[in-house]
Design an enzyme around this catalytic site. Sequence first.
Site, PDB file in Angstrom:
ATOM      1  N   GLY A   1       0.679  -1.161  -0.013  1.00  0.00           N
ATOM      2  CA  GLY A   1       0.001   0.017   0.043  1.00  0.00           C
ATOM      3  C   GLY A   1       0.790   1.275   0.029  1.00  0.00           C
ATOM      4  O   GLY A   1       2.165   1.355  -0.397  1.00  0.00           O
ATOM      5  N   SER A   2       0.353   2.327   0.413  1.00  0.00           N
ATOM      6  CA  SER A   2       0.938   3.446   0.528  1.00  0.00           C
ATOM      7  C   SER A   2       2.069   3.597   1.504  1.00  0.00           C
ATOM      8  O   SER A   2       2.090   2.949   2.640  1.00  0.00           O
ATOM      9  CB  SER A   2       0.010   4.614   0.759  1.00  0.00           C
ATOM     10  OG  SER A   2      -0.377   4.565   1.942  1.00  0.00           O
ATOM     11  N   THR A   3       3.158   4.722   1.409  1.00  0.00           N
ATOM     12  CA  THR A   3       4.203   4.633   2.223  1.00  0.00           C
ATOM     13  C   THR A   3       3.710   5.110   3.551  1.00  0.00           C
ATOM     14  O   THR A   3       4.177   4.852   4.612  1.00  0.00           O
ATOM     15  CB  THR A   3       5.180   5.562   1.674  1.00  0.00           C
ATOM     16  OG1 THR A   3       5.864   4.976   0.429  1.00  0.00           O
ATOM     17  CG2 THR A   3       6.595   5.898   2.721  1.00  0.00           C
TER      18      THR A   3
ATOM     19  N   VAL B   1       0.719   4.689   5.138  1.00  0.00           N
ATOM     20  CA  VAL B   1       0.176   3.627   5.594  1.00  0.00           C
ATOM     21  C   VAL B   1       1.092   2.644   5.983  1.00  0.00           C
ATOM     22  O   VAL B   1       1.213   2.098   7.225  1.00  0.00           O
ATOM     23  CB  VAL B   1      -0.905   3.023   5.099  1.00  0.00           C
ATOM     24  CG1 VAL B   1      -1.573   1.849   5.616  1.00  0.00           C
ATOM     25  CG2 VAL B   1      -2.071   3.930   4.798  1.00  0.00           C
ATOM     26  N   GLY B   2       2.285   2.380   5.369  1.00  0.00           N
ATOM     27  CA  GLY B   2       3.329   1.657   5.734  1.00  0.00           C
ATOM     28  C   GLY B   2       3.764   1.938   7.153  1.00  0.00           C
ATOM     29  O   GLY B   2       4.104   1.092   7.943  1.00  0.00           O
TER      30      GLY B   2
ATOM     31  N   GLU C   1       5.753  -3.728   0.618  1.00  0.00           N
ATOM     32  CA  GLU C   1       5.449  -3.037  -0.627  1.00  0.00           C
ATOM     33  C   GLU C   1       5.107  -1.918  -0.665  1.00  0.00           C
ATOM     34  O   GLU C   1       3.903  -1.843  -0.613  1.00  0.00           O
ATOM     35  CB  GLU C   1       5.474  -4.046  -1.766  1.00  0.00           C
ATOM     36  CG  GLU C   1       5.738  -3.477  -3.234  1.00  0.00           C
ATOM     37  CD  GLU C   1       5.038  -4.327  -4.377  1.00  0.00           C
ATOM     38  OE1 GLU C   1       5.486  -4.035  -5.398  1.00  0.00           O
ATOM     39  OE2 GLU C   1       4.232  -5.184  -4.112  1.00  0.00           O
TER      40      GLU C   1
ATOM     41  N   CYS D   1       1.771   0.203  -8.579  1.00  0.00           N
ATOM     42  CA  CYS D   1       3.136   0.765  -7.876  1.00  0.00           C
ATOM     43  C   CYS D   1       4.378   1.206  -8.620  1.00  0.00           C
ATOM     44  O   CYS D   1       5.142   1.962  -8.436  1.00  0.00           O
ATOM     45  CB  CYS D   1       3.483  -0.143  -6.732  1.00  0.00           C
ATOM     46  SG  CYS D   1       2.120  -0.314  -5.266  1.00  0.00           S
TER      47      CYS D   1
ATOM     48  N   GLU E   1       3.711  10.267  -5.243  1.00  0.00           N
ATOM     49  CA  GLU E   1       3.204   9.409  -6.001  1.00  0.00           C
ATOM     50  C   GLU E   1       1.706   9.988  -6.319  1.00  0.00           C
ATOM     51  O   GLU E   1       1.076  10.273  -5.574  1.00  0.00           O
ATOM     52  CB  GLU E   1       3.257   8.046  -5.066  1.00  0.00           C
ATOM     53  CG  GLU E   1       2.588   6.926  -5.913  1.00  0.00           C
ATOM     54  CD  GLU E   1       2.729   5.455  -5.182  1.00  0.00           C
ATOM     55  OE1 GLU E   1       2.670   4.676  -5.941  1.00  0.00           O
ATOM     56  OE2 GLU E   1       2.406   5.707  -4.173  1.00  0.00           O
TER      57      GLU E   1
END
Length: 496
Positions: A245-247, A249-250, A267, A301, A397
């Site tokens: 997912g998104s950075t 949320v990571g 990822e 991505c 992004e």
Amino acid sequence: MPVLRQESTSDAPPWKHRDWRMRIGGTWQSADASREVIDPGTGTVIATVPEAGITHVDASVAAARSAFDSGVWHVMPADDRARILWRIADLIDERADDIAVVEAVNQGSPLQDVRAGLIPEAARVFRYYAGWVDKVAGRAARLRVDVSEFLTYTLRSPVGVAALITPWNSPLLMAAWKAAPALAAGCSCVVKPAELTPLTTLMLAEIAQEAGLPEGVLNVVTGDGVTVGGRLAAHPDVDKVAFTGSTSVGRDVVRAATGNLKKVSLELGGKSPVVVFADADVDAAIDGAARAIFSNAGQVCTAGSRLIVAEEIYQEVVDGVARVARTLNVGHSLDPRSEMGPVISAEQRRTVMGYIESGIRDGATLVAGGQEAGPGFFIEPTVLGDTRPEMRAVTEEIFGPVVTAMTFGSPDEAVALANSSRYGLAASVWTRDVGAAHRVASRLRVGRVGINVHGLADVTMPTGGFKESGWGRELGPEGLDLFLETTSVFNRLDAR
């Protein structure tokens, strides 16, 4: 922009007349609350799924923990486990037509792309890891320390309960990327699909049950990312979390995982460069660059969202990509003429349009596209020229069908521009000079490089990112390693 409309398929499409429920332990469960699932090509409701709460998450983890601790899966003979994973692949193939229609309508991609590519590839991922089940092994050696001799060896064992949190842009394939190696390693799993696209992951749970996977080994819980995903990432009985997912949320996942220091693989986002040298096959580069950004409406991505072109051919390449953008058939996923579908939601369309407007305000030239259309959440394929590295449209992004274009003068400048992003997921290099291609590829700080191709992924090869694009590598043998632990054993041979 005229949008091609859906053609009638049947009176009873495969997403209707179904009771969509979560799979927890050995039962299909509903919840007090529910969530509507939308077709992004029309903006209309196609299904209703349960909205899980904390109690459902805890029940799914408890089911996975009980299954793991009992050994019902990881102690099963390897050839039996391999047969079950292979059977999952066979069932995906047998039901590919229905799965593809559900996936296309739920996610928005053209049906022909989903049916020909994403669904067969999901089956292939399960077959690939079925082949690894009986090959999980350690290594052995003899060791002498002082006067004693030791037989040493390593044991490879499943990490335990794995939480698999998947994205909305390729739902079934992303679930396969995580579930197949986790199951091959012997883990028990809880899958949390994206709230926007849960349907084919629930279909996967049905398939796993029919294939003979023991109860509790693969659980699927639907619901909000903050509630369900957050609880899974923090849960003390989860040993591993794999997230795509998104950075942003990571980062939340990492923070939540610190309680029991569970293993984490990520990822995350990308801002992948497409670097075109002056000696490139220009027609091939134009076609490749257009595919790199407009496939799946740019919701990939590894999408080639930064076009970096040698000054000598810049205008020719940009004009060519713009020409593709203007002539691309944009339409509903079920229209056979459609070559690009909508973005996933009204919110995502607002986000993408905001980046287009930001780029124009910052001085970029709108070469093609830039408009939205409906009904549904459509955006024209968009090319922004004359961009600069500091623009938000270049640095952040977008996750939509928008490419930014800029020039370079020397190979060193091309590499510097390509590496200037905080992301490092993928890149491509377009040139006829094989030596130059490999030299540049070795200098790019990314997890995957294509030479005269962009975005190619294969289950046999690892994929993942540098920098803020994530931790770890999925696919290939490395994807299996994410779900395994290693124990070293020292056996003293002269012990009395």
